[in-house]
Design an enzyme around this catalytic site. Structure first.
Site, PDB file in Angstrom:
ATOM      1  N   GLY A  10       0.825  -1.205   0.000  1.00 18.54           N
ATOM      2  CA  GLY A  10       0.000   0.000   0.000  1.00 18.54           C
ATOM      3  C   GLY A  10       0.857   1.252   0.000  1.00 18.54           C
ATOM      4  N   ILE A  12       1.523   3.878   2.333  1.00 20.64           N
ATOM      5  CA  ILE A  12       2.497   4.104   3.409  1.00 20.64           C
ATOM      6  C   ILE A  12       3.365   2.859   3.599  1.00 20.64           C
ATOM      7  CG2 ILE A  12       2.807   4.930   5.774  1.00 20.64           C
ATOM      8  CD1 ILE A  12      -0.148   5.829   5.674  1.00 20.64           C
ATOM      9  N   LEU A  33      -3.792  -7.430  -1.800  1.00 18.97           N
ATOM     10  CA  LEU A  33      -3.923  -6.726  -3.081  1.00 18.97           C
ATOM     11  C   LEU A  33      -5.324  -6.150  -3.304  1.00 18.97           C
ATOM     12  CD1 LEU A  33      -1.843  -9.133  -5.383  1.00 18.97           C
ATOM     13  CD2 LEU A  33      -1.042  -7.176  -4.067  1.00 18.97           C
ATOM     14  N   SER A 125      -4.420   6.594  13.831  1.00 18.44           N
ATOM     15  CA  SER A 125      -4.883   7.751  13.069  1.00 18.44           C
ATOM     16  C   SER A 125      -5.332   8.866  14.005  1.00 18.44           C
ATOM     17  CB  SER A 125      -6.059   7.309  12.193  1.00 18.44           C
ATOM     18  OG  SER A 125      -6.770   8.409  11.699  1.00 18.44           O
ATOM     19  N   TYR A 150     -14.671   3.842  10.570  1.00 21.45           N
ATOM     20  CA  TYR A 150     -13.207   3.769  10.384  1.00 21.45           C
ATOM     21  C   TYR A 150     -12.484   4.284  11.631  1.00 21.45           C
ATOM     22  CZ  TYR A 150      -8.542   5.342   9.202  1.00 21.45           C
ATOM     23  OH  TYR A 150      -7.188   5.576   9.249  1.00 21.45           O
ATOM     24  N   LYS A 154     -10.003   2.276  14.672  1.00 18.07           N
ATOM     25  CA  LYS A 154      -8.678   2.675  15.163  1.00 18.07           C
ATOM     26  C   LYS A 154      -8.682   2.822  16.685  1.00 18.07           C
ATOM     27  CE  LYS A 154      -6.476   2.684  11.274  1.00 18.07           C
ATOM     28  NZ  LYS A 154      -5.501   1.611  10.997  1.00 18.07           N
TER      29      LYS A 154
END
Length: 337
Positions: A10, A12, A33, A125, A150, A154
């Site tokens: 990916g 990062i 992937l 994040s 999302y 985290k």
């Protein structure tokens, strides 16, 4: 020393693999992937002259994770990037996010706690802060109710790691980063979203290339100087280097607690319109954009207080917003070549 990087193809992840290899680590990549391409391996090898080990694997398959660790029993540390990461998509499809971002973390930790010692770097994040009450945001800022599934994954992920570290030989660093942008200076690797970009900068560069007719700016009625949302945009190479420094801190037993937390950003907030203007300056392109309504799950402002990372990790972001955007533009031009 062998290090596992999940989601290593990916955006990062691939930049972090390059930095790890340049520091002499042996890297094993796991990636399913779903939001990346095996071609990224070519770019990694072009930069570092080393082809990392790659295992195509879905971390949601528990038995596959167990088999992987039986095969690679000598892994000393894990940098965990593999996760779904679009705020808007998480609002529309929360179960996908809870399964993908939490079950994968649990299966990894179950294998690591079997080891005598394991170092774990978690890709967290700034979304864990929700809309923070004070800017810039320090690591001590209260964790607010998440604004999206999302962001919630985290928060929960951090809680899971903290709980497991208390009762196991796992030590961890939670890296809460702000908005990663840019590409490697070689333009061999960069941000390559599949389908319509969910992040601002690739949408900007694709609009600059004429691939997108216009750029949507979500909201101009925020309580900010120009009415558009403010974020802290950090160059992906600066971010990748921070992961290597954090990993070394754990491997060398320099951590002061079982779980440590660091903000990674530049310390400067930039509005959407400021990013657009900076891009127009470095690219010499005029962007076609229009103001539309706000997007659910978006907050007004978020930028980092980076004092802790600067002082404790000895890390500091080096690139300016214009340098980050120039590298993103160079990458976009190369891949559309």
């Amino acid at each position: 020393m062998k290090i596992l990087v999940t989601g290593g193809l990916g955006f990062i992840g691939s930049h972090t693999v390059v930095e790890l290899q340049s520091e002499g680590f042996e890297v094993v990549i796991i990636d399913n992937l779903s939001n990346s391409s095996e071609e990224v391996m070519v770019g990694i090898e072009a930069i570092s002259n080393i082809k990392p080990i790659f295992e195509k694997l879905d971390l949601r398959e528990k038995s596959a994770v167990q088999s992987f660790f039986e095969k690679h029993h000598d892994i000393k540390g894990v940098i965990h990037f593999a996760a779904s990461k679009a705020v808007g998509e998480s609002v529309e499809n929360p179960l996908l996010y809870y399964e993908n971002n939490l079950s994968t973390l649990i299966y990894l930790l179950q294998e690591l706690q079997k080891k005598d010692e394991a170092s774990f770097i978690f890709s967290s994040s700034c979304t864990v802060y929700g809309q923070a009450e004070k800017m810039p945001i320090t690591e001590d800022a209260p964790i607010q109710s998440a604004m999206s599934p999302y962001g919630n994954t985290k928060q929960i992920g951090e809680e899971i790691i903290t709980d497991v570290a208390k009762v196991s030989n796992i030590k961890a660093i939670l890296l809460r980063y702000f908005n990663p942008v840019g590409s490697h200076p070689s333009a061999e690797i960069g941000e390559l979203p599949i389908g319509v970009p969910q992040n601002l900068v690739p949408f900007i560069t694709q609009t600059g290339m004429g691939l997108r007719e216009k750029l949507s700016v979500y909201g101009d009625d925020y309580p900010t100087p120009d009415g558009t949302a403010v974020r802290d945009y950090i160059h992906v190479v600066d971010l990748a280097k921070a992961h290597v420094i954090a990993l070394k801190r754990l491997l060398e037993n320099k951590n002061l607690e079982k779980v440590e937390t660091f903000n990674l950003g530049t310390g400067t907030g930039s509005s959407v319109l400021e990013v657009i203007n900076a891009f127009e300056k470095v690219s010499d392109k005029k962007l076609n954009y229009q103001i539309v309504g706000r997007r659910e799950g978006d907050i007004t402002s978020a930028y980092a207080n980076t004092d802790k990372a600067n002082e404790v990790l000895g890390w500091k972001a080096q690139s300016t917003l214009e340098e980050s955007l120039a590298s993103a533009w160079m990458w976009e031009q190369k891949i559309r070549g």
